[in-house]
Design a protein around this motif. Structure first.
Motif, PDB file in Angstrom:
ATOM      1  N   TYR A 197      -7.959  -6.907  -0.394  1.00  0.00           N
ATOM      2  CA  TYR A 197      -6.637  -7.535  -0.345  1.00  0.00           C
ATOM      3  C   TYR A 197      -6.418  -8.341  -1.620  1.00  0.00           C
ATOM      4  CZ  TYR A 197      -2.506 -10.007   1.176  1.00  0.00           C
ATOM      5  OH  TYR A 197      -1.219 -10.481   1.253  1.00  0.00           O
ATOM      6  N   THR A 216     -11.072  -0.534  -6.252  1.00  0.00           N
ATOM      7  CA  THR A 216      -9.662  -0.601  -5.867  1.00  0.00           C
ATOM      8  C   THR A 216      -9.424  -0.059  -4.472  1.00  0.00           C
ATOM      9  OG1 THR A 216      -8.977  -0.376  -8.161  1.00  0.00           O
ATOM     10  CG2 THR A 216      -7.326   0.149  -6.488  1.00  0.00           C
ATOM     11  N   ILE A 217     -10.101   1.046  -4.127  1.00  0.00           N
ATOM     12  CA  ILE A 217      -9.901   1.684  -2.826  1.00  0.00           C
ATOM     13  C   ILE A 217     -11.042   2.650  -2.559  1.00  0.00           C
ATOM     14  CG2 ILE A 217      -8.483   3.515  -3.819  1.00  0.00           C
ATOM     15  CD1 ILE A 217      -6.845   3.529  -1.245  1.00  0.00           C
ATOM     16  N   THR A 218     -11.489   2.718  -1.308  1.00  0.00           N
ATOM     17  CA  THR A 218     -12.427   3.760  -0.883  1.00  0.00           C
ATOM     18  C   THR A 218     -11.831   4.473   0.318  1.00  0.00           C
ATOM     19  OG1 THR A 218     -13.663   2.183   0.475  1.00  0.00           O
ATOM     20  CG2 THR A 218     -14.485   2.589  -1.747  1.00  0.00           C
ATOM     21  N   ALA A 240      -8.263   4.096   4.550  1.00  0.00           N
ATOM     22  CA  ALA A 240      -8.533   3.461   3.262  1.00  0.00           C
ATOM     23  C   ALA A 240      -9.077   2.062   3.496  1.00  0.00           C
ATOM     24  CB  ALA A 240      -7.264   3.387   2.425  1.00  0.00           C
ATOM     25  N   ARG A 241     -10.101   1.712   2.744  1.00  0.00           N
ATOM     26  CA  ARG A 241     -10.620   0.335   2.726  1.00  0.00           C
ATOM     27  C   ARG A 241     -10.215  -0.258   1.383  1.00  0.00           C
ATOM     28  NH1 ARG A 241     -15.785  -2.172   1.063  1.00  0.00           N
ATOM     29  NH2 ARG A 241     -16.252  -3.963   2.438  1.00  0.00           N
ATOM     30  N   ILE A 242      -9.373  -1.296   1.422  1.00  0.00           N
ATOM     31  CA  ILE A 242      -8.724  -1.803   0.220  1.00  0.00           C
ATOM     32  C   ILE A 242      -8.949  -3.312   0.106  1.00  0.00           C
ATOM     33  CG2 ILE A 242      -6.514  -2.063  -0.969  1.00  0.00           C
ATOM     34  CD1 ILE A 242      -5.502   0.270   0.813  1.00  0.00           C
ATOM     35  N   ALA A 295      -4.121   6.259   5.060  1.00  0.00           N
ATOM     36  CA  ALA A 295      -4.308   6.851   3.728  1.00  0.00           C
ATOM     37  C   ALA A 295      -4.050   8.347   3.788  1.00  0.00           C
ATOM     38  CB  ALA A 295      -5.722   6.583   3.212  1.00  0.00           C
ATOM     39  N   ALA A 316      -2.542   4.686  -1.812  1.00  0.00           N
ATOM     40  CA  ALA A 316      -3.512   5.168  -0.840  1.00  0.00           C
ATOM     41  C   ALA A 316      -3.618   6.684  -0.811  1.00  0.00           C
ATOM     42  CB  ALA A 316      -3.156   4.655   0.548  1.00  0.00           C
ATOM     43  N   VAL A 318       0.880  -1.169   0.000  1.00  0.00           N
ATOM     44  CA  VAL A 318       0.000   0.000   0.000  1.00  0.00           C
ATOM     45  C   VAL A 318       0.916   1.217   0.000  1.00  0.00           C
ATOM     46  CG1 VAL A 318      -1.890   1.201   1.135  1.00  0.00           C
ATOM     47  CG2 VAL A 318      -1.718  -1.291   1.325  1.00  0.00           C
ATOM     48  N   PHE A 337     -10.898  -7.272   3.123  1.00  0.00           N
ATOM     49  CA  PHE A 337     -10.571  -5.855   2.952  1.00  0.00           C
ATOM     50  C   PHE A 337      -9.634  -5.415   4.071  1.00  0.00           C
ATOM     51  CE2 PHE A 337     -14.709  -6.587   1.091  1.00  0.00           C
ATOM     52  CZ  PHE A 337     -14.653  -5.922  -0.127  1.00  0.00           C
ATOM     53  N   VAL A 397      -1.445  -0.823  -4.250  1.00  0.00           N
ATOM     54  CA  VAL A 397      -2.472   0.216  -4.300  1.00  0.00           C
ATOM     55  C   VAL A 397      -1.869   1.519  -3.797  1.00  0.00           C
ATOM     56  CG1 VAL A 397      -4.642   1.014  -3.291  1.00  0.00           C
ATOM     57  CG2 VAL A 397      -4.443  -1.330  -4.090  1.00  0.00           C
TER      58      VAL A 397
END
Length: 400
Positions: A109, A126-128, A105-107, A94, A117, A70, A89, A115
């Motif tokens: 796996y 991909t990411i929130t 970040a919620r990613i 981030a 961040a 990350v 996740f 990713v």
């Protein structure tokens, strides 16, 4: 509430395991109750990107499964793992501000994946990004997950200083509500300046737990009630005293079958280029249910339905109960392996056990045999008589 003090050394879960990188210490870790895997977060320091973190996934035994980067994340001070519908996740740092996160970040796996961040234009698949409190009002944020209640635990500071001088708070949120973008705290605890360096935290049920310490210095763990904010335990943590450059790193919820959820703590150490990670759990204070143990049904058969191999945790003892015969009724061979115990029930050193045998085939000889359980969990027979019949162990136990 988990008892943090104990008269016996905490049981070892991971002992000197190697992560995906040996150049930095583990900063935080998490036990996935569903997937039965460890996730260990470390700063993967490079010249180009000092905010990159590396998450290594390990088996329960500590073998590396895979890892994920990350980038442009932060310090990796804490990590959470969410296992939802078979998808995993990460909840990580981030949008770093001065090497420390300003958001979460919620990613998903992805083994071997990378990713960014700080890429707010990345697709939601991909990411929130999540900001439970406005980024301009908080500093050095981090989070973890209480998997027993599906709650997100979010730590924030109102000043941009080291944790020993920081003031701020810890919030509890319903995890699914945060995923949906709703940030309504269920409770908030104050985080006052304590003079201690925070090295990890987690929540389990009605209590919040913290881990403090510095390299080669005293480590302490505390327990605080969510409803009143009262600190009800504050205890030294002396586990793994011989680790070189010993540093407390990480606290998470831990659970195995047959026992209630507990806590695990991390200890990092070793010289640069040879870093290692250690983990232990706090003792279970009560006697727990019997848990069946898998065995080869094509080779072995229990001597009745109540004699299926099983174990239970009783405090820090492991109790073993079984009675098995060979399916083919042939003679037993010395060094025959009966079954393998799961990691939390394995001893720290080889243990010799006394078993009993059927009297039908050993008349006139001692009706006992020697068994051993090794550190890799195998219960093994040692007897050269070549006897036939069942082998039992009704009250064998050891300290894990």
């Amino acid at each position: 509430m988990i008892t943090l003090a104990s008269a016996v050394p905490p049981p070892v879960l991971l002992n000197g395991v190697q992560l995906a990188s040996q150049n930095s210490v583990g900063q935080s870790f998490f036990w996935d109750l569903v997937g039965r895997l460890w996730y260990v977060c470390q700063r993967d320091i490079t010249t180009a990107d000092e905010e990159r973190i590396l998450v290594t996934r390990l088996t329960a035994d500590g073998d590396v499964v895979d890892s994920m980067h990350v980038e442009r994340a932060g310090h990796g001070a804490n990590i959470g793992v969410e296992n939802t519908g078979g998808s995993v996740f990460l909840w990580t740092d981030a949008l770093p501000n001065g090497h420390w996160a300003s958001a979460l970040a919620r990613i998903p796996y992805v083994p071997g994946g990378t990713v960014n961040a700080s890429d707010t234009s990345a697709p939601a698949a991909t990411i929130t990004f999540h900001r439970p409190r406005p980024s301009g009002q908080v500093y050095r944020v981090s989070a973890t997950v209480d998997p027993t209640r599906r709650e997100l635990i979010y730590r924030w500071q109102s000043n941009d200083v080291s944790s020993d001088k920081a003031v701020g708070g810890i919030d509890r949120y319903a995890l699914d509500a945060v995923v949906a973008g709703t940030y309504t705290p269920l409770a908030t605890l104050p985080f006052p300046a304590s003079g201690r360096t925070l090295q990890g935290y987690t929540s389990l049920g009605d209590h919040f737990y913290t881990l403090y310490g510095l390299p080669n210095a005293e480590s302490r763990v505390t327990c605080t009630r969510w409803d009143t904010g009262e600190v009800v335990q504050d205890e030294p943590l002396t586990a793994f005293p011989t680790v070189v450059s010993r540093e407390p790193e990480g606290l998470c919820v831990y659970e195995i079958a047959g026992a209630p959820a507990n806590l695990a703590f991390g200890i990092a150490g070793g010289a640069s280029g040879a870093r290692r990670f250690h983990a232990g759990r706090f003792p279970h204070p009560e006697t727990n249910a019997w848990v069946p143990i898998a065995y080869d049904t094509a080779l072995l058969a229990p001597n009745g339905p109540t004699y299926v191999p099983q174990y239970r945790l009783a405090g820090d003892q492991v109790h073993l109960h079984f009675s098995l015969d060979r399916v083919d009724k042939a003679a037993w061979a010395s060094t025959a392996k009966l079954f393998q115990l799961p990691v939390p029930a394995r001893p720290n050193r080889t243990q010799r056990l006394v078993g009993v045998v059927s009297g039908a085939y050993v008349t006139g000889q001692p009706l006992t045999v020697r068994l051993e359980v090794t550190t890799d969990g195998w219960v093994t027979l040692y007897d050269d008589r070549g006897f036939k019949g069942w082998i039992g162990a009704d009250v064998s136990f050891w300290t894990c």
